[in-house]
Design an enzyme around this catalytic site. Structure first.
Site, short mmCIF file in Angstrom:
data_model
loop_
_atom_site.label_atom_id
_atom_site.label_comp_id
_atom_site.label_asym_id
_atom_site.label_seq_id
_atom_site.Cartn_x
_atom_site.Cartn_y
_atom_site.Cartn_z
N ASP A 1 0.94 -1.11 -0.08
CA ASP A 1 0.18 -0.13 -0.08
C ASP A 1 1.11 1.62 -0.23
OD1 ASP A 1 -2.04 -1.83 0.03
OD2 ASP A 1 -2.70 -0.66 2.29
N ASP A 2 0.61 2.21 -0.74
CA ASP A 2 0.45 3.61 -0.42
C ASP A 2 1.86 4.17 -1.24
OD1 ASP A 2 -1.02 3.12 2.10
OD2 ASP A 2 0.64 4.34 3.84
N HIS B 1 -6.28 2.84 -3.44
CA HIS B 1 -5.98 3.62 -1.80
C HIS B 1 -6.51 4.78 -2.07
CE1 HIS B 1 -4.84 2.12 1.08
NE2 HIS B 1 -3.86 2.81 1.38
N HIS C 1 -4.92 9.44 1.33
CA HIS C 1 -5.03 8.57 2.76
C HIS C 1 -5.67 9.47 3.96
CE1 HIS C 1 -3.04 6.01 4.73
NE2 HIS C 1 -2.86 4.90 3.77
N TYR D 1 -6.40 2.42 6.11
CA TYR D 1 -6.73 2.58 7.77
C TYR D 1 -7.70 0.54 8.14
CZ TYR D 1 -4.37 6.18 8.29
OH TYR D 1 -4.16 7.26 8.22
N HIS E 1 3.63 -2.40 3.56
CA HIS E 1 3.52 -1.04 2.47
C HIS E 1 5.05 -0.74 1.82
CE1 HIS E 1 0.51 -0.11 5.77
NE2 HIS E 1 0.71 0.67 5.51
#
Ligand SMILES: [Zn+2]
Length: 484
Positions: free
Chosen positions: A210-211, A260, A264, A301, A371
């Site tokens: 992720d991210d 995503h 965020h 999250y 991540h």
């Protein structure tokens, strides 16, 4: 007890009053500014210990699960990509020079691993006027957001007020109502429309990061490609427009691309228009750079409730979270808390060993939160967690999440998707779509003829269960039995 380290780590994390947003931790130096750094400070090989050396775990033998044993990372890593000893992966570690993309692709190139893929568009050129400010909630009055709002027409978006801040400690009223609103964050409530496991695939890890796409994503891509491992990348729109070639590298290398959000946030805290903006701008960034529109998303999250679900589905994106065991253990490595110094690398790896131990006992495959935003999280993946799974006895099978759910690459993108019941497959007998799990349709059916025969079992669940995406196969098998 195998759950002990989870329990302690979760307690420590909960006790830490300041929840760190990974995007708000001090960023690593950019590729250009770290070009003078030497990689000599980074060990090219290490012998990580599977012993629990951190204060949060007293385990020294890894996680024993009867016939299976987590053996940790390999004693001798020869996989070509360097990473530091486990104890040196920390908030203050020196930055390594970033790596180039694995391959440079030109406009017009097409993925070769699935049919029906459109060629890459003309190379992305960033123009600030074309995009919202990075890492901020986009303006909801824009013509783009107003146009995307029309995708919600015909859907019964649950009238749920936004949560206070997306956490449980700040919001006792909504915590008390978490089951009814299907709030995953506080209690792990899921719906049949969520993907949380790899159904019927024990010892299979639906691997994701992720991210990104970020500075050290390329290092991870080199490793994954070298090992012929495919994963799912949940990409942040603000990162996509600053690292378009890394996003292209992910996609063209055969990894699945999913949404995503743009900045965020905790999605349950937002208005409906803000959620549409967060998802819409990220979808648009990926479409502009890759030429494809993802059909899956992950809420930051894991913060999702029935309103966020309905909005995501109305916009054509199936939510993917990560696995929680029936006893409530979340498969979160907490790697994202290493860069901020909240969790040590040893504690995170111990957490992951616990995840493997728990995963070994599950009838379904599993999904873990990791991540690619930071050097530390990438080093944890290539040096420790991925090798630990590959060297486990017996080894785990690593697959992207769509694949481990039986969803072909073609269905992962709107442009090549030929499955009229995906991403909307949770049809009810009345021809609608059940987004809140009460067993009755509360949204229009994208294709009522194909989905009307699939019924929902309704109700909220706190356990992993057979995904609805296995239902078409089961229905086909049932039909064959009848035919025979
Ligand atoms: Zn995230």
């Amino acid at each position: 007890m195998k759950l002990q380290s989870f329990t302690v780590l979760l307690a420590i994390t909960a006790a830490n009053a300041t929840k760190i947003n990974p995007l708000h931790i001090k960023r690593q130096a950019t590729a250009s500014s770290v070009s003078t750094a030497t990689s000599a400070t980074v060990a090219t090989s290490s012998v990580p210990s599977s012993s629990g050396t951190s204060a949060i775990s007293s385990s020294t033998t890894g996680i024993s699960t009867g016939t299976t044993t987590a053996v940790g990372a390999p004693a001798s890593a020869t996989w070509g990509t360097s990473y530091p000893p486990l104890s040196q992966i920390s908030s203050g570690m020196p930055s390594e020079v970033t790596q180039a993309v694995t391959t440079t692709y030109t406009a017009g190139a097409s993925p070769t691993y699935y049919s029906g893929a459109d060629p890459l568009p003309t190379p992305f050129v960033f123009n600030a006027a074309d995009w919202p400010a990075q890492d901020k909630l986009p303006d909801t009055s824009s013509s783009e957001v107003q146009e995307w709002m029309e995708e919600l027409d015909g859907w019964d978006i649950p009238d749920l007020s936004p949560t206070v801040d997306g956490t449980c400690v700040s919001d006792p009223a909504n915590v008390a109502n978490a089951s009814a609103r299907g709030w995953w964050t506080c209690g792990g409530y899921t719906r049949d429309t969520d993907i949380t496991v790899c159904p019927g695939k024990p010892m299979t890890w639906g691997t994701s990061f992720d991210d990104g796409p970020a500075f050290y994503t390329t290092k991870l891509l080199h490793f994954l490609n070298e090992q012929n491992i495919k994963a799912t990348f949940f990409d942040v729109g603000s990162r996509c427009i600053e690292n378009p070639n890394v996003l292209i590298d992910e996609y063209m290398s055969g990894h699945e691309i999913a949404v995503h959000t743009w900045s965020h946030p905790h999605l349950t805290t937002l208005t409906t228009e803000q959620i549409v903006a967060e998802l819409g701008w990220t979808r648009k960034a990926i479409k502009t750079i890759l030429g494809v529109t993802p059909t899956t998303m992950r809420p930051p999250y894991g913060d999702i409730d029935d309103r966020v679900r309905a909005i995501s589905l109305a916009m054509g994106m199936v939510p993917i979270i990560w696995t929680r065991t029936p006893s409530g253990v979340s498969f979160d490595t907490f790697d994202w808390e290493i860069p901020g110094g909240v969790v040590t690398s040893e504690a995170s790896f111990s957490q992951f060993e616990g995840i493997l131990g728990n995963a070994s006992t599950l009838e379904d495959g599993f999904i873990v939160l990791e991540h690619d935003l930071y050097e530390q999280t990438v080093d944890m993946a290539i040096g420790y967690t991925l090798p630990a799974a590959l060297n486990h006895n017996p080894p785990f099978t690593l697959e992207p999440i769509g694949q481990c759910n039986g969803i072909p690459y073609t269905n992962m993108y709107v442009e090549s998707n030929l499955n009229t019941s995906f991403p909307i497959a949770n049809g009810t007998s009345d021809g609608g779509i059940d987004t809140d799990g009460d067993g009755t349709g509360d949204a229009k059916s994208k294709n009522s003829t194909s989905s009307a025969s699939t019924s929902s079992n309704g109700g909220s669940t706190q356990h992993t269960s057979l995904s609805i995406f296995a239902m078409p196969l089961l229905a086909t098998l049932a039909a064959l039995v009848v035919a025979l």
